[in-house]
Design an enzyme around this catalytic site. Sequence first.
Site, short mmCIF file in Angstrom:
data_model
loop_
_atom_site.label_atom_id
_atom_site.label_comp_id
_atom_site.label_asym_id
_atom_site.label_seq_id
_atom_site.Cartn_x
_atom_site.Cartn_y
_atom_site.Cartn_z
N GLU A 19 0.81 -1.21 0.00
CA GLU A 19 0.00 0.00 0.00
C GLU A 19 0.85 1.28 0.00
O GLU A 19 0.59 2.21 -0.74
CB GLU A 19 -0.88 -0.03 1.26
CG GLU A 19 -1.75 1.19 1.48
CD GLU A 19 -2.97 1.19 0.58
OE1 GLU A 19 -3.24 0.15 -0.04
OE2 GLU A 19 -3.63 2.25 0.51
N ASP A 20 1.89 1.28 0.82
CA ASP A 20 2.59 2.55 1.08
C ASP A 20 4.01 2.65 0.54
O ASP A 20 4.67 3.67 0.74
CB ASP A 20 2.64 2.81 2.60
CG ASP A 20 1.26 3.05 3.18
OD1 ASP A 20 0.36 3.41 2.40
OD2 ASP A 20 1.07 2.85 4.39
#
Length: 710
Positions: A76-77
């Site tokens: 996700e990051d």
Amino acid sequence: MMRQYELAERVHAYDPEADETLLNRAYVFAMKAHGNQRRASGDPYFSHPLEVAGICTELKLDVDTVVTALLHDTIEDTETTYDDIKRLFGEDIAALVDGVTKLSKLELQSERTKDAENFRKFVLAISDDVRVLLVKLADRLHNMRTLAHIPKPEKRQRIAQETMDIYAPLAGRMGMHELREELEDLAFRELNPDARDSIVKRQEFLAAASGGRVARITDEIKRVLTAAGIEAWVRGRQKRPFSIWRKMQEKSISFEQLSDIMGFRVVVGSLADCYKALGVLHMTWRLVPGRFKDYISLRKPNGYQSLHTTIVGPDNARIEVQIRTVEMNDIAERGVAAHWSYKDHVTSIQDGQSPYAFLQRLGEMAREGETLEDVIENTKLELFQDQVFCFTPKGDLIALPKGATPIDFGYAVHTDVGNQCVGARINGRAAPLRTQLNNGDEVEIVRSKSQTPQPAWEAMVVTGKARSAIRRHIRSVHRAELVKIGKRIAEKAFLEADQELTDKGVEEAIKRLKYAKAEDLFAAVGQGQIALRDVVAAVFPESVDAASGKRGRASGNGSAKLIPIRGLTAGVSYHLGECCHPLPGDRIVGILEPGQGVVVHTIDCDRLVASQDHPERWLDLRWESFAADRQQATARLRVDLKNEPGALATLCTIIAKAQGNISNLKVTDRSTSFFQFEVDIEVRDVKHVTNIMTALRASPVVSSVERSRE
Ligand code: MN
């Protein structure tokens, strides 16, 4: 920050065979991937996945899950892709990380309108592998613990609300009670800080006034057990503020009336010692009747086992004591997470009732549910409700949500049993079908082949299964009745316009108003979906003025508000009963008043008696569960206030603080010591008014609060 070797040591403490190299690789990989990223608190970002992994080790989860926790935010990051994870850590872990990532993405879309679809995706993601949910719960717990660092209040509120609505109940369903309580209390802190503060203050006051009472009682229980030769670990604690708040809400009582603000736990070495310890406690102190529960002999479906009793214990305090073995305690605290340590016990839980089965059922409903709203509503209902356990005459256990009736019971056994039920015997005695079932009830359904599901049943059931079966049946029968009544109403309207409704006229009307057949038109009229004058106008345009002159009020109800209700189609004229002031969240029915549209009542409104002989006028209504911007509705409360200076000001302040808007207030009775008020408050829904009522009950100037029903 936890060091690499510390994490490995923690895992090894409960799983000596755990793959240490895998753990170390994941630690280093996640640390590098997050690089210089920072959290809102200013801490290095990597501290977050590491803490989440730490929570997973407290839950003693397997290595793959701990590794997933370390990696859970990398896709996700960071630059990391699914393929990277798959290549480095294998397919299983990649699938788990992917699952958690999907859940995190769902949170990012916060528009209410997307909730339904989000919830379906959410259910699908967690029903695949329970470990995805476990990591997500650990993730949420750490995010809630650090929530204060998020600068935007709206974002904090949203996360807290989501935690309260979805994650905490899910943790409960998974049997993870410690986690559930912590999540709830952290969310409570954000959502209702005033209420929480006042409870904390009362707790502190009581603790100070009693001078270490919890410790004193704990010691005394321990001493008595030791004297009887039972080795036990005894722990006492103040209940968490949110648990107290919930009890106050559920039982509609004030803080002073709560008996169990302290909880005590006795953990012993063996099953036999549980009953021995119980015997010793009951011989030493007096038992409070009606509170004893044996969840050892009768295990809860989620695997929970324990003896519960309330005694007038040391210090003359009414206290609840839970007695269980070390193993039962572990399952009670960690729920499904304990699966890895006590496999045989968790899997021996009755088929179809374990947390796993619950997840599977959610998944199935999401895949093939009749309508999305139904899935959401039913699953949410199931999540929120506590359960009762009942038996068939043969001794089979049927678990139902709290509030379930014999009709729910019948449908839980088999659809035919539900459809044909005419009566019930509860513990050998004939009982009305609307009776709410209690734990341990033995229920026998009396059946008749000629019986069919009744419209009134829908307001009596709480399970999705019963509700959808009743609806399916009623939809067909009901429609026939609507057509009949619609035709009658239409004929009358034509007569009043000095016209006659002929077959040819009907032909004309359905063509102009774009209905497929006459039945559809009459059903629409019967349901109040179309204004009568439009029907008349479709056939006799010139008579419209006359018709609308006579029937002007038919579609122009001034008080009708656009609060979405299911069971009515858009544009239907209806208004909320002035008698019972129904609120979104109340259980409701509609009564079709010919020429007036639909009047909505709460199911316990006294006025309903008047319509008992006209079942064809009853409409099954429910509030829309995901309404976008709800308009305010008016709740009427009857409040007894102490007659003392400042009491009324306090009342107003409490209501205002809870975001209620007082629209009317009148004194209905007064004496030297009390005032009785009728207060109209604009609120969002029934939850909102319940909050206000609980806040009022928590205040010393309020002696009672009830909703007005007539
Ligand atoms: Mn995270």
